[in-house]
Design a protein around this motif. Structure first.
Motif, PDB file in Angstrom:
ATOM      1  N   CYS A  56      29.932  44.656 -58.878  1.00 28.47           N
ATOM      2  CA  CYS A  56      29.894  44.929 -57.352  1.00 28.47           C
ATOM      3  C   CYS A  56      29.792  46.336 -57.147  1.00 28.47           C
ATOM      4  N   CYS A  63      26.099  38.724 -51.486  1.00 23.19           N
ATOM      5  CA  CYS A  63      27.134  38.128 -51.153  1.00 23.19           C
ATOM      6  C   CYS A  63      27.361  38.196 -49.569  1.00 23.19           C
ATOM      7  N   THR A 137      38.242  37.239 -48.280  1.00 29.28           N
ATOM      8  CA  THR A 137      37.105  36.494 -49.306  1.00 29.28           C
ATOM      9  C   THR A 137      36.200  37.641 -49.656  1.00 29.28           C
ATOM     10  N   CYS A 138      35.927  38.674 -49.128  1.00 28.56           N
ATOM     11  CA  CYS A 138      34.994  39.823 -49.479  1.00 28.56           C
ATOM     12  C   CYS A 138      35.851  40.650 -50.380  1.00 28.56           C
ATOM     13  N   TYR A 141      35.677  39.437 -54.283  1.00 24.95           N
ATOM     14  CA  TYR A 141      34.370  39.219 -55.059  1.00 24.95           C
ATOM     15  C   TYR A 141      34.652  39.842 -56.538  1.00 24.95           C
ATOM     16  N   HIS A 142      34.210  38.975 -57.410  1.00 27.41           N
ATOM     17  CA  HIS A 142      34.759  39.340 -58.844  1.00 27.41           C
ATOM     18  C   HIS A 142      33.622  39.047 -59.794  1.00 27.41           C
ATOM     19  N   ALA A 143      32.141  39.336 -59.376  1.00 26.47           N
ATOM     20  CA  ALA A 143      31.008  39.161 -60.247  1.00 26.47           C
ATOM     21  C   ALA A 143      30.813  40.258 -61.214  1.00 26.47           C
ATOM     22  N   CYS A 149      24.469  36.522 -58.431  1.00 19.85           N
ATOM     23  CA  CYS A 149      24.919  36.360 -56.899  1.00 19.85           C
ATOM     24  C   CYS A 149      23.355  36.467 -56.231  1.00 19.85           C
ATOM     25  N   PHE A 165      31.959  36.026 -63.951  1.00 21.44           N
ATOM     26  CA  PHE A 165      33.223  36.730 -63.359  1.00 21.44           C
ATOM     27  C   PHE A 165      34.281  37.483 -64.147  1.00 21.44           C
ATOM     28  N   TYR A 170      39.992  37.950 -60.504  1.00 20.63           N
ATOM     29  CA  TYR A 170      39.961  36.789 -59.889  1.00 20.63           C
ATOM     30  C   TYR A 170      41.210  36.171 -59.797  1.00 20.63           C
TER      31      TYR A 170
END
Ligand code: SF4
Length: 240
Positions: A56, A63, A137-138, A141-143, A149, A165, A170
């Motif tokens: 991120c 996302c 939720t934003c 994010y843990h990609a 994505c 991820f 997470y």
């Protein structure tokens, strides 16, 4: 992607956040307690052992076209931020996008929404215009690979995509959110989950929604939320 759950790590975050949240909700009120919790949420993620593996980055916005879940407390925090920080022109543009997105998404179930790409009304020129108050939720994010994505964005009908991820990010984010939501629920406040645009639209069109929320009633008369999907809630010790 399968991950190993680190029970001690999760329990530590649950316990720490639950105690602070309960205390602040009692003594500072729901909105202030939530604002404080957002700061701790970022700190908990920033100190996760695998935070450096996140893909991120500022300007990466795949996302920001996905469905976003929010709770009512987040909706009121976002609206307060807009009132304080946005110009009339920005406010008008964002409200129009919220209404358009809301009419496109209202009535769809979670699965149907997952198949749709809808630009978030707060995404402007590649940046989040409500970053300080962005939803849980934003924040969660843990990609670790933005290609996953991007693929989800390009193939919204493909729910088989299994992005890579960061397991500790997470678990840290999930535990933090579960602890705060649990404290909110214990205190009697609405902790249901709503779609971001639909809930903002409801709050804008029902000025009494905020008062109902503070009176511990369901805030939106024409919206039914869903129970929060707790991930680690069963690991939390009851207050005692
Ligand atoms: S609130 Fe911000 S981070 Fe979240 S989807 Fe919208 S633009 Fe992206």
């Amino acid at each position: 992607m399968e991950i190993s759950i680190d029970l001690a790590f999760i329990r530590g975050i649950l316990k720490q956040e639950a105690e602070r949240a309960r205390d602040e909700i009692r003594n500072q009120g729901m909105l202030r307690a939530h604002e404080n919790s957002q700061g701790r949420h970022d700190a908990v993620i920033a100190s996760a052992p695998d935070v450096d593996s996140l893909a991120c980055r500022a300007g990466c916005t795949w996302c920001c076209y996905f469905s976003v879940d929010v709770r009512a407390v987040e909706v009121f925090g976002i609206l307060d931020f807009i009132d304080r920080e946005f110009t009339d022109v920005q406010r008008g543009r964002v409200y129009a996008e919220i209404r358009a997105n809301s009419s496109a998404l209202r009535g769809l179930d979670e699965m149907e929404r997952m198949h749709r790409n809808v630009k978030c009304p707060f995404l402007d020129e590649g940046r989040c215009t409500i970053y300080a108050v962005r939803p849980q939720t934003c924040r969660n994010y843990h990609a670790t690979n933005a290609a996953g994505c991007q693929q989800s964005f390009e193939e919204p009908d493909n729910l088989e995509i299994d992005p890579e991820f960061a397991p500790y990010v997470y678990q840290a984010g999930g535990a933090h959110v579960d602890a705060f939501s649990n404290a909110m629920q214990e205190a009697g406040y609405d902790s249901c989950v709503y779609e971001l645009n639909v809930a903002l639209d409801a709050a804008l069109s029902e000025p009494a929604a905020r008062e109902r929320f503070h009176s511990k009633l369901p805030p939106f008369t024409k919206l039914v939320g869903t129970d929060a999907p707790a991930q680690f809630d069963d690991l939390l010790e009851p207050e005692g």
